[in-house]
Design an enzyme around this catalytic site. Sequence first.
Site, mmCIF file in Angstrom:
data_model
loop_
_atom_site.group_PDB
_atom_site.id
_atom_site.type_symbol
_atom_site.label_atom_id
_atom_site.label_comp_id
_atom_site.label_asym_id
_atom_site.label_seq_id
_atom_site.Cartn_x
_atom_site.Cartn_y
_atom_site.Cartn_z
ATOM 1 N N SER A 137 53.787 53.357 38.930
ATOM 2 C CA SER A 137 54.130 53.046 40.188
ATOM 3 C C SER A 137 54.936 54.335 40.611
ATOM 4 O O SER A 137 55.242 55.224 39.855
ATOM 5 C CB SER A 137 54.911 52.033 40.159
ATOM 6 N N TYR A 197 63.300 47.627 37.145
ATOM 7 C CA TYR A 197 61.701 47.895 37.233
ATOM 8 C C TYR A 197 61.449 49.661 37.307
ATOM 9 O O TYR A 197 60.455 49.798 36.715
ATOM 10 C CB TYR A 197 61.409 47.387 38.717
HETATM 11 N N1 NAP Z 1 52.493 45.410 44.584
HETATM 12 C C1 NAP Z 1 53.282 46.650 44.672
HETATM 13 O O1 NAP Z 1 53.864 46.973 45.475
HETATM 14 C C2 NAP Z 1 53.041 47.575 43.515
HETATM 15 C C3 NAP Z 1 53.261 48.819 43.541
HETATM 16 C C4 NAP Z 1 53.306 49.747 42.710
HETATM 17 C C5 NAP Z 1 52.839 49.360 41.321
HETATM 18 N N2 NAP Z 1 52.366 48.048 41.017
HETATM 19 C C6 NAP Z 1 52.094 47.734 39.880
HETATM 20 O O2 NAP Z 1 50.495 47.368 40.077
HETATM 21 C C7 NAP Z 1 50.468 46.386 39.063
HETATM 22 C C8 NAP Z 1 49.797 44.944 39.695
HETATM 23 O O3 NAP Z 1 50.777 44.331 40.443
HETATM 24 P P1 NAP Z 1 50.234 43.536 41.633
HETATM 25 O O4 NAP Z 1 50.931 44.125 42.780
HETATM 26 O O5 NAP Z 1 48.838 43.223 41.815
HETATM 27 O O6 NAP Z 1 51.250 41.939 41.223
HETATM 28 P P2 NAP Z 1 50.804 40.870 41.178
HETATM 29 O O7 NAP Z 1 49.868 40.312 42.383
HETATM 30 O O8 NAP Z 1 52.283 40.023 41.010
HETATM 31 O O9 NAP Z 1 49.936 40.531 39.954
HETATM 32 C C9 NAP Z 1 50.634 40.554 38.700
HETATM 33 C C10 NAP Z 1 49.553 40.320 37.429
HETATM 34 O O10 NAP Z 1 50.329 40.539 36.299
HETATM 35 C C11 NAP Z 1 49.752 39.034 35.550
HETATM 36 N N3 NAP Z 1 50.771 39.031 34.375
HETATM 37 C C12 NAP Z 1 52.409 38.881 34.424
HETATM 38 N N4 NAP Z 1 52.839 38.617 33.368
HETATM 39 C C13 NAP Z 1 51.784 38.680 32.265
HETATM 40 C C14 NAP Z 1 51.759 38.441 31.016
HETATM 41 N N5 NAP Z 1 53.008 38.262 30.569
HETATM 42 N N6 NAP Z 1 50.603 38.546 30.399
HETATM 43 C C15 NAP Z 1 49.392 38.895 31.142
HETATM 44 N N7 NAP Z 1 49.402 38.926 32.444
HETATM 45 C C16 NAP Z 1 50.636 38.989 32.934
HETATM 46 C C17 NAP Z 1 49.936 38.112 36.467
HETATM 47 O O11 NAP Z 1 49.017 36.910 36.190
HETATM 48 P P3 NAP Z 1 49.349 35.522 35.377
HETATM 49 O O12 NAP Z 1 50.974 35.269 36.204
HETATM 50 O O13 NAP Z 1 48.351 34.883 35.276
HETATM 51 O O14 NAP Z 1 49.887 35.796 34.074
HETATM 52 C C18 NAP Z 1 49.197 38.729 37.579
HETATM 53 O O15 NAP Z 1 47.733 38.789 37.468
HETATM 54 C C19 NAP Z 1 51.837 45.826 38.500
HETATM 55 O O16 NAP Z 1 51.650 46.842 37.203
HETATM 56 C C20 NAP Z 1 52.671 46.457 39.306
HETATM 57 O O17 NAP Z 1 53.968 46.752 38.671
HETATM 58 C C21 NAP Z 1 52.599 47.016 42.138
#
Ligand code: NAP
Length: 256
Positions: free
Chosen positions: A136, A149
């Site tokens: 990120s 985070y």
């Molecule tokens: N959204 C943002 O603003 C942003 C910005 C920069 C980076 N990111 C990064 O991008 C990535 C994807 O994030 P997103 O925005 O798509 O978030 P999201 O919609 O909340 O999705 C998170 C995913 O992680 C899974 N997860 C959580 N705990 C887990 C575990 N213990 N084992 C396996 N899977 C797990 C969740 O599935 P389950 O609940 O089904 O396990 C879900 O599919 C993350 O690494 C996040 O830090 C996000």
Amino acid sequence: MNIVITGASSGLGAETAALLAAEGHRVILGSRSIQKLKEVKKRIQSEGGSCEVYALDVTNEQSCVQFMKQAEENNGSVDILINNAGAGTFKKIEELQAVEVEEMLSVNVTGVHNMTKAALPYMKARDQGKLLFISSLAGKIPSPKASVYAASKHAVIGYARAVRMELAGTNVNVSIFYPGPIDTPFLDKADKTGNYRSRLGRMMLTVRETAVAVGKLTEKKSRESHLPKVGFLLSVLYQTAPKIVEKAAGKQFQKK
Ligand SMILES: NC(=O)c1ccc[n+]([C@@H]2O[C@H](COP(=O)([O-])OP(=O)(O)OC[C@H]3O[C@@H](n4cnc5c(N)ncnc54)[C@H](OP(=O)(O)O)[C@@H]3O)[C@@H](O)[C@H]2O)c1
């Protein structure tokens, strides 16, 4: 290619899976919610893509080993692992609960290690493969209310770079991706007040454009990639002169 994506039941993982499957790749998806994964699979299959899903808890080493074993045995090989699963809570330090801290560190750091460790023996044995780490911009530029985070995403960079050095001389490639805020359910979980999302406004990346950038990274040997691109310049500026940037961009850091 056969591509594993962790955290593919929602947000960036689900969108990247749909995009890569539409390009003809076979996507192998894992997360804790098998029900949500099945919905993603339904979407992918309705668009003509090839997909399989397994329950996965990245914080559990045995779950990662079992997941990779199934993925390898059912598909012959896994060409790319996208370490995407992530969790975040945006609160001031005094307000963060121990369980929230534990979740961020165990999913974002230990989980990344567990999956990498589970995948590497297969990739090393074939001397071929790719590990793609979703960090990120918070991994390079911290901000208030994102202390743990940001620490977890800084850790991903250190970890991924060390993995790259351990793999020097092999054909297993390592890429790191640094996106800014993306319009996914992540933001609603990280800040339940909704303030951060509303303050971001048009600064948010769409999940589609972010998935396209991840998709491009699967095709290249780039070490690192930022979205938006200006994130690279901002992060260099911040690493070089943090005091000046913190002063000059004070208000920009207070969006959470
Ligand atoms: N959204 C943002 O603003 C942003 C910005 C920069 C980076 N990111 C990064 O991008 C990535 C994807 O994030 P997103 O925005 O798509 O978030 P999201 O919609 O909340 O999705 C998170 C995913 O992680 C899974 N997860 C959580 N705990 C887990 C575990 N213990 N084992 C396996 N899977 C797990 C969740 O599935 P389950 O609940 O089904 O396990 C879900 O599919 C993350 O690494 C996040 O830090 C996000």
